[in-house]
Enzyme design. Structure first.
Site, PDB file in Angstrom:
ATOM      1  CE  LYS A 182      -1.663   2.826   2.830  1.00 30.95           C
ATOM      2  NZ  LYS A 182      -1.640   3.990   1.957  1.00 30.95           N
ATOM      3  N   PRO A 183       1.083   1.860  -1.171  1.00 35.56           N
ATOM      4  CG  PRO A 183       1.076   2.580  -3.400  1.00 35.56           C
ATOM      5  CD  PRO A 183       0.596   1.473  -2.504  1.00 35.56           C
ATOM      6  CB  ALA A 184       1.927   7.619   0.574  1.00 33.23           C
ATOM      7  CD  GLU A 257      13.609   1.060   8.940  1.00 30.81           C
ATOM      8  OE1 GLU A 257      14.031   2.028   9.609  1.00 30.81           O
ATOM      9  OE2 GLU A 257      14.263   0.022   8.773  1.00 30.81           O
ATOM     10  CG  LEU A 258       8.118   3.454  13.405  1.00 31.70           C
ATOM     11  CD1 LEU A 258       7.539   3.102  14.763  1.00 31.70           C
ATOM     12  CD2 LEU A 258       7.045   3.368  12.336  1.00 31.70           C
ATOM     13  CB  CYS A 291      12.727   9.191   8.742  1.00 37.32           C
ATOM     14  SG  CYS A 291      13.266   7.938   7.617  1.00 37.32           S
ATOM     15  CD  GLU A 388      10.516  12.716  11.587  1.00 35.43           C
ATOM     16  OE1 GLU A 388       9.409  12.242  11.899  1.00 35.43           O
ATOM     17  OE2 GLU A 388      11.374  12.062  10.975  1.00 35.43           O
TER      18      GLU A 388
END
Ligand code: ADP
Length: 488
Positions: A182-184, A257-258, A291, A388
């Site tokens: 599921k891509p963005a 991976e956050l 990120c 962030e």
């Protein structure tokens, strides 16, 4: 304006299930907009629960044959896919820049970087070794083999629409897993273009399935369906936590991976030219939307003035504009919410005492463009210290001792990448060991490549992508206890 491609067939508008390009059951579509100018780049079928379930069933069906396919054949398929990604890099980069906004040169870099993972895991596919372990009992032998985890759900963000997917698909396929991706919704087109080339490379129907559309429905189905044995996610810590919770009911493995909050520490003994160069690379790539982007520049008192004036000079030379224009270094942010958030963080810092050395406001290039910004006299009570930034803003914080720098650097719940500059070998070891991060750039601002393990600690996630460790996340160890060995 229509996108000019050498291969217009790479621009898809349908989802991919079991090797077929399909419309959504509802015939609804999602519009994909160019963040640089708001124009429509394309559209894509808007799928939900039912289509996702069919995609999972297709992946489950394809798993049997794909996991039984010899490693050398899986490797050859990945290698052919790599070749096609490289051959079509201009088109893939054009699609990427159109839907995501990054400068074309960076988009090309991303295609080559992403393809590098496909090449790497094409090679690693042949090295999924097991073990023979001496048994405590002479009548037995302990044999371990590594098998694919099964169907993997891959959920990816918009900031690296190509590479974040490549980093998951390549090890998954190398290990013999099949996938539902599921891509963005902001950037689905890159994923479908990659998948079209995967089919051309001979990767069988059902091995890669891609659905986009209703995010929560697709997410809920991927995380609850019993056939999905693992979920690999790249995105925000907030969504990562939701997905981990959703995966709990069927005890799926997860790779996460956050978010990050990377410190970039410059000690008095640093090579300042190198540090400025590293800061530019680690801060301003992708307009600060990665990120592993530097979030906080921590600079020791003795070199603070010199470092900030040299950095400001470099930042003032960055050209802002549409990614397709020559020499542009900073493109738009992904959407209005993102640019408003970055501008509000600058306002928060300034109202709490920060000084603007460069930039500081919306750029004249248009909506969603933010001027590359340097802020000095930043302090830890500002949002910019904790959140962030995901934008082209470099906040400078001061420190006086090594202990203080380490404590400021570790004062965050997340721990993905960090950077520091020093020429003192003792300090390099002390600081590198003390930093609570998965990745440490030492006198280096560009840390990511397929040979290295990418991943974070604390709330930045779990698992590693790339490197010889990258297959671990996609394989299960099976222990076979063989008895009856003795002849008596
Ligand atoms: P970002 O802030 O970079 O957009 P997100 O974590 O919101 O990061 O999104 C990363 C990916 O996760 C995207 O593909 C997005 O659509 C997806 N996503 C967001 N919320 C959910 C959810 N509840 N379930 C499944 N996927 C989700």
């Amino acid at each position: 304006m229509t996108l000019k491609l050498n291969r217009p067939d790479l621009l898809k508008s349908k989802c991919l299930i079991d090797g077929q390009w399909i419309d959504a059951d509802s015939s609804e579509e999602i519009q994909v907009l160019n963040p640089a100018n708001g124009e429509t780049v394309g559209h894509i079928a808007k799928c939900g629960t039912a289509e996702t379930r069919r995609a999972i069933e297709a992946a489950e069906h394809a798993l049997l044959a794909w996991q039984a396919t010899p490693a050398a054949t899986r490797s050859a398929c990945l290698r052919s896919w790599y070749n096609l990604l490289i051959e079509n890099q201009d088109d893939l980069a054009a699609i990427l820049t159109a839907e995501m906004g990054k400068p074309l040169a960076e988009a090309r870099g991303e295609i080559v970087y992403g393809a590098g993972y496909v090449e790497w895991f094409a090679e690693e596919a042949k090295r999924i070794y097991g073990d023979v372990i001496p048994a405590p009992d002479g009548d037995k032998r302990i044999v371990c083999i590594r098998q694919p985890v099964g169907v993997v759900g891959c959920i990816t963000p918009w900031n690296f629409p190509n590479a974040m997917l490549a980093r998951k698909l390549a090890p998954a396929l190398a290990a013999g897993c099949t996938v539902v991706c599921k891509p963005a919704n902001e950037t689905p087109l890159s994923a479908y273009a990659m998948a079209a080339l995967a089919i051309e490379a001979g990767i069988p129907a059902g091995v890669i399935n891609i659905v986009s559309g209703n995010t929560s429905e697709i997410g809920a189905e991927i995380t609850s369906h019993p056939a999905v044995r693992k979920v690999s996610f790249t995105g925000s810590t907030e969504v990562g936590k939701i997905l981990i919770q959703q995966c709990a009911s069927t005890v799926k493995r997860t790779s996460m991976e956050l978010g990050g909050n990377a410190p970039f520490i410059v000690f008095d003994d640093a090579d300042i030219d190198a540090a400025v160069e590293g800061a530019m690379i680690s801060k301003f790539r992708n307009a600060g939307q990665t990120c592993v982007c530097t979030n906080r520049l921590l600079v020791q008192d003795g070199i603070a003035e010199e470092f900030s004036s040299r950095l400001t000079e470099r930042v003032n030379s960055l050209k802002v504009g549409e990614g397709t224009q020559a020499d542009v270094a900073i493109g738009p942010l992904i959407n209005d919410k993102a640019s408003n958030n970055v501008l509000s963080m600058i306002d928060d810092a300034v109202s709490n005492g920060a000084k603007v050395l460069a930039g500081g406001k919306q750029a004249s290039a248009g909506e969603r463009f933010v001027e590359p910004t340097v802020l000095s006299e930043c302090t830890s009570n500002m949002r910019i210290f904790k959140d962030e930034i995901f934008g082209p803003v470099a906040p400078l914080f001061r420190f006086s001792t090594e202990e203080e720098a380490i404590s400021m650097a570790n004062d965050t719940e997340v721990g993905l990448a960090c950077y520091f500059y020093s020429r003192d070998v003792g300090r390099i070891w002390r600081v590198a060991e003390a930093l609570e991060y998965g990745i440490v750039g030492i006198n280096e601002g560009a840390i990511s490549n397929p040979a290295a393990p990418f991943g974070g600690v604390k709330e930045s996630g779990q698992g590693r992508e790339g490197s010889k460790y990258g297959l671990d996340d996609y394989t299960e160890i099976k222990y076979m206890c063989m008895g009856g060995i003795s002849s008596t």
